[in-house]
Design a protein around this motif. Structure first.
Motif, short mmCIF file in Angstrom:
data_model
loop_
_atom_site.label_atom_id
_atom_site.label_comp_id
_atom_site.label_asym_id
_atom_site.label_seq_id
_atom_site.Cartn_x
_atom_site.Cartn_y
_atom_site.Cartn_z
N LEU A 54 4.73 12.20 23.82
CA LEU A 54 4.04 13.55 24.91
C LEU A 54 3.69 12.82 26.33
O LEU A 54 3.78 14.27 26.58
N ARG A 55 3.03 12.22 26.97
CA ARG A 55 2.84 11.55 28.07
C ARG A 55 4.38 11.50 29.46
O ARG A 55 4.57 13.24 29.59
N ALA A 56 5.50 11.49 28.04
CA ALA A 56 6.50 12.39 28.69
C ALA A 56 7.11 13.60 28.85
O ALA A 56 7.68 13.43 29.54
N ALA A 57 6.92 14.02 27.69
CA ALA A 57 6.58 15.48 27.47
C ALA A 57 6.18 16.34 28.45
O ALA A 57 6.82 16.96 29.17
N LEU A 58 4.94 15.67 28.89
CA LEU A 58 3.82 16.71 29.70
C LEU A 58 5.16 16.00 31.07
O LEU A 58 4.59 17.84 31.98
N ALA A 75 -2.73 11.51 25.92
CA ALA A 75 -1.92 11.09 26.98
C ALA A 75 -2.00 12.05 27.77
O ALA A 75 -1.15 11.97 29.28
N ALA A 76 -3.08 13.99 28.17
CA ALA A 76 -2.96 14.18 29.26
C ALA A 76 -3.89 13.99 29.75
O ALA A 76 -4.17 14.58 31.15
N ALA A 77 -4.74 12.83 29.65
CA ALA A 77 -6.53 12.01 30.12
C ALA A 77 -5.35 11.17 31.32
O ALA A 77 -5.59 10.85 32.87
N GLN A 78 -3.81 10.89 31.50
CA GLN A 78 -3.62 10.01 32.58
C GLN A 78 -2.21 10.96 32.95
O GLN A 78 -0.74 10.38 32.16
#
Length: 1011
Positions: free
Chosen positions: A736-740, A827-830
């Motif tokens: 998810l972090r990669a997607a964001l 994921a969005a926290a970093q």
């Protein structure tokens, strides 16, 4: 009343010092105190075969035979034959200790612990007075004093080589002819590289050299008696370093087992000659010396008694010694040599290799040998003999070596007679006929532990050395601490003493009762029930003293009446009718299935290794049951193929681990499903086998358990699937972090956005994404975005499969937001990418190839935007409007026309086009950009501010405005120069007009306070 709990009537140190496994180790007092009658049988000879059909005799009969038998030649040879540890040396020593004192005998005693050449020669030639014998002793002393083991080893190799080189094809069997002669086996010994291997530590030659020079130490393992195949250099890794002729011969030997055995036989045949050569004992020198000794004692009117504890260990002099002791004393009607009686212990295998001349002498005199390979009978008499043997050693351990030696010549003291616990102990643990208590054993425990340590091929064999070294000493010494602490017998005891095939194991019924009702010490109680209780039919069948001594809980168990060993078969119709949870037997089952069910029973009761085929069947059924019950809804995910399931959830020990099964596979120790070796599991696993083969389960509860287990381990299957597919929570957070971050590269996501928006953008495949401000992006940014978009679809597809459910055509139609949102928050926290390659799931790696430079890209992009904004602000300062800028440019164009300043058509067209595009641009974006950059440039600005400033897609505004301003500025500068070049009045007027326009244009970029 005295307490039995943790009671020790010996000390471990005393027991260790007193109980010796070698007959030659204890002192005379300890030896006699622990001596128990041996099982000896007179056995006839049929050729070289021992015919063990003679009567059982005792030691006194052996002594009487040995002293009374007469040989017409004056040379009596009586072998004591038996396998290692059966008591051969013990019997020889007993004869020595019980020889009646007499001046007519000269006793020569060759101990097995003193078999060096020096010790043997000294013993054989003791008290001999002739100069020749004295010279022989001196030569041997000088030889042993002047050489070390390494030097002697090399000499032995050289002597063997010389002896082998002299062989011919006639000296060996036809198949061994390549080994004979100077190009035969001798080349192996002559090759420096190969001989170094044969002289290596632990090889026969080096150990033989030590044996020839040094006596055997107490406790030292049995020494080798001959070459074996392990001593051949057939597996040298660097054989290429040897000579070609050596390589050729070794390769020939390596591929031929028959030739290997021939090589070993040939080496052993020439071994004694090699020893004699290096020790200066050649040409029958020892035989001559022994004959001379016999002549000396003949003149003194004495008879020689030669006692040999282990004939096989007298390396190098065996043939000469045998020839000397069987030489006839009476020749031509007169006695020229002293009569000699030889009693020698020899292993069964070595007996078969004795020279025919020696066997002829045996057959011609006594006609039999003493055979100690006599198993105990299976009746009460055999058990009585076992307890009598062990009881003497237990008593000696209580008394101790020092006390026994101090009491030498007196009757052995029995500490049991003064013990406060004697009545209870002897009543409940047992006592020998001599009055020695069996504690901590009883007769059942003794017999079972002895059976457990006997060879599987001969379970009734009673080998004294094994009984002392593997049963009595370990329990009295190694397990004393556990007994005192109340933890005996423990798992170590169970490992040392597995249930022998000939003993009845503790039944599954009893084990099940113990496991269900003894919640403190079930495992120990089962061991005690089997060994000390004799595997009874009910769990309460232990004497109170045994329970107390082993610190078990005194309790009453259910089912105190005997439990049938064989379960009763109930027909399926009756089971259905009564709905009873009764058991079925394996009767009428296919033979192969019967064998598997029995294997599970033996796995429990005899602690045998569960056969691989049975374990595989069980694992397959149980693992399949879990997979088939899986619903793919908790957590919600796309249903996977059978191949994927099997990859994540293999039907092997990584998923189903069974204690006591072969599990040589990585990961078995972390298997989610584990079966301990318990009665409950044994019954269940047997039912699993029956169900797999279309048979009813032994109990109805087992069907329910299989169903319950299938549901119970779904979470484990989920974990396995997520780990195998790399969709654990941690994996999905990275995905998810990669997607964001990928969406951020596309200008569609940044920190602080609404969760719903972020969730939607994270699951977007990006196929239609394109930045409107692509011209304003740095090259590294554009490359990262391009690379990400190429691999974003499979990234998002994996996220959808892991967090959604498919419908219809198999595509994911619904996302499990309840599970996805917490992961999205993580994921969005970093908003950075500080992940090492090994931590990145494979399905994420391609989409994040350039993400390692994410922080640098953000900084570079903000620097570029600042530069572009500053360029714009030179002509369009904050506070002016876009309309003002557009009007100024248009007015300049009109003034140029009025002043007749030529404007190239291309320039006019370019500026006109730029004005049209700028008219449609959102000039407010410039203020927004400036605000974002100011927040990003603050000293303690958070990462979110820097990222937001860099990622927003501001469309074409920056590019359009910057282009218009730069083109207009360049044209106006040119127009001013042209106006200034005019000299007439009209030109001056035009020049002043253009100057005013240029002043107005530049005033737009001046600070507000200067205007």
């Amino acid at each position: 009343m005295a307490d039995f709990r943790g009671f020790l009537c010996w000390t471990p140190e005393t027991a260790a010092a007193t109980i010796n496994t070698e007959a030659v180790s204890p002192s005379r007092a300890v030896f006699l105190a622990t001596h128990a009658p041996l099982r000896i049988r007179r056995a006839g000879l049929d050729g070289r075969a021992i015919v063990s059909d003679g009567p059982l005799i005792d030691e006194n009969t052996v002594l009487k035979d040995f002293l009374s038998l007469q040989s017409d030649t004056g040379a009596l040879l009586l072998p004591i034959v038996g396998d290692s540890g059966t008591g051969k040396s013990h019997l020889v020593r007993w004869v020595r200790e019980n020889l009646p004192p007499s001046d007519k005998y000269k006793v020569i005693y060759l101990e097995k612990a003193k078999t060096s050449l020096r010790a043997v020669i000294d013993a054989l030639l003791a008290d001999a007075d002739s100069g020749a014998l004295a010279q022989l002793r001196a030569d041997i002393h000088r030889f042993t004093d002047g050489v070390d083991a390494a030097t002697l080893s090399r000499r032995l190799v050289n002597a063997l080589s010389e002896s082998l080189a002299a062989t011919t094809a006639r000296d060996v069997p036809q198949h061994a002819r390549p080994l004979a002669g100077p190009r035969g086996l001798t080349v192996v010994l002559q090759d420096p590289h190969v001989s170094a291997f044969m002289l290596g530590q632990g090889k026969f030659i080096s150990r033989l050299a030590e044996q020839l020079l040094q006596d055997r130490m107490d406790g030292e393992p049995d020494r080798p008696m001959a070459f074996t195949m392990d001593d051949l250099p057939t597996d040298l890794l660097d054989l290429h370093r040897a000579a070609q002729v050596t390589i050729k011969l070794i390769n020939m030997i390596s591929g031929n087992t028959q030739l290997q055995q021939a090589a070993v036989d040939l080496l052993n045949q020439h071994l004694e000659a090699a020893v004699k050569r290096v020790a200066s004992l050649g040409a029958g020198r020892l035989q001559d010396a022994m004959l001379q000794v016999r002549r000396e004692y003949a003149r003194k009117g004495k008879e020689i008694i030669l006692l040999i504890e282990d004939f096989a260990l007298i390396q190098g002099v065996q043939k000469d010694l045998l020839d000397a002791v069987i030489e006839a004393a009476n020749r031509y009607g007169s006695t020229t040599l002293a009569p000699i009686r030889t009693l020698m212990a020899v292993t069964t295998g070595y007996f078969n290799d004795l020279p025919e001349t020696a066997l002829t002498r045996v057959r011609a005199t006594a006609g039999y040998v003493y055979n100690l390979n006599v198993p105990f009978t299976r009746d009460d008499r055999g058990e009585s003999e076992i307890t009598s043997f062990v009881g003497r050693y237990l008593n000696a351990a209580r008394v101790g070596r020092d006390a026994l030696e101090n009491e030498s010549g007196q009757q052995v003291r029995n500490p049991c007679e003064t013990c406060d616990l004697v009545s209870r102990c002897h009543e409940q643990f047992g006592v020998t006929s001599e009055g020695f208590g069996l504690y901590p054993f009883n007769s059942s425990a003794l017999v079972r532990t002895i059976h457990a340590t006997a060879p599987r091929s001969d379970p009734y064999a009673f080998v004294p050395r094994t009984v002392l070294g593997s049963v009595i000493r370990p329990v009295l010494v190694d397990h004393a601490g556990a007994l005192k602490e109340g933890t005996f017998p423990d798992t170590r005891f169970r490992t040392q003493f597995p249930t022998a095939d000939i003993d009845e194991p503790l039944s599954t019924d009893v084990q099940e009762v113990v496991e269900a009702e003894d919640h403190l010490d079930a495992d120990r109680r089962k061991i005690v029930l089997e060994f000390w209780g004799g595997a009874p039919d009910h769990a309460g069948a232990l004497p109170p003293a045994v329970i107390e001594a082993f610190a078990l809980e005194a309790r009453t168990f259910s089912g105190t009446s005997p439990i049938p060993r064989q379960p009763v078969r109930v027909q399926p119709a009756e089971r259905e009718k009564q709905q009873a949870e009764t058991e079925t037997t394996t009767e009428k089952l296919p033979r192969s299935l019967q064998a598997k069910v029995s294997a599970v029973e033996d796995w429990l009761t005899r602690e045998q290794v569960l056969p691989q085929a049975v374990a595989s069947d069980l694992r397959s059924v149980i693992a399949t049951a879990v997979a088939q019950r899986y619903r793919w809804v908790n957590p919600l995910m796309r249903e996977q193929t059978q191949a994927t399931i099997r990859s994540a959830w293999p039907f092997n020990a990584r998923v189903v681990s069974i204690e006591g099964a072969t599990e040589n596979i990585q990961g078995a120790d972390a298997a989610p499903i584990k079966f301990k070796r318990t009665a409950r599991n044994s019954r269940y696993l047997r039912s699993v086998l029956l169900l797999k083969n279309g048979q009813p389960a032994q109990r109805a509860e087992h069907v329910r358990r299989l169903s319950t287990d299938a549901d119970r381990y779904t979470a484990s299957l989920t974990t396995a699937l997520q780990k195998n597919l790399q969709i654990t929570d941690d994996d999905l957070v990275l995905g998810l972090r990669a997607a964001l971050i990928g969406a951020a590269l596309a200008g569609l996501a940044w920190p602080g956005m609404d969760e719903a928006e972020l969730l939607a953008i994270a699951f977007a495949d990006g196929r239609s994404w394109a930045r409107q401000d692509a011209a304003d992006r740095e090259s590294a940014w554009s490359r990262a975005l391009e690379g990400h978009l190429q691999y974003r679809p499979p990234l998002v597809e994996r996220l959808r499969d892991a967090l959604g459910v498919a419908q219809g055509d198999g595509k994911t139609r619904m996302i499990d937001a309840a599970r996805a949102l917490p992961l999205l928050r993580r994921a969005a926290a970093q908003w950075d990418w500080q992940v090492t390659g090994s931590d990145i799931p494979e399905w994420v790696k391609k989409a994040v190839r350039n993400f390692a430079d994410w922080t640098d890209m953000v900084e570079a992009q903000n620097a570029s935007l600042r530069q572009k904004l500053d360029g714009i602000r030179r002509h369009h300062p904050r506070g002016t409007t876009g309309a003002q800028v557009l009007a100024a440019v248009r007015d300049a164009l009109l003034a140029a026309e009025d002043a007749s300043i030529p404007v190239p058509l291309a320039t006019r067209a370019d500026i006109t086009e730029r004005l049209a595009r700028a008219q449609d641009a959102d000039w407010k974006i410039l203020n927004q950009l400036e605000d974002d950059l100011l927040r990003a440039e603050e000293p303690e600005a958070p990462d979110a501010a820097r990222i937001t400033a860099a990622v927003r897609d501001r469309g074409a505004t920056i590019q359009v405005v910057s282009g218009l301003l730069q083109a207009s500025d360049a044209w106006l500068t040119t127009a001013l120069k042209h106006a200034a070049s005019r000299t007439n009045t009209h030109g001056d007027e035009a020049a002043r007009g253009v100057q005013e326009l240029l002043t107005e244009w530049r005033s737009l970029s001046a600070p507000e306070e200067d205007r």
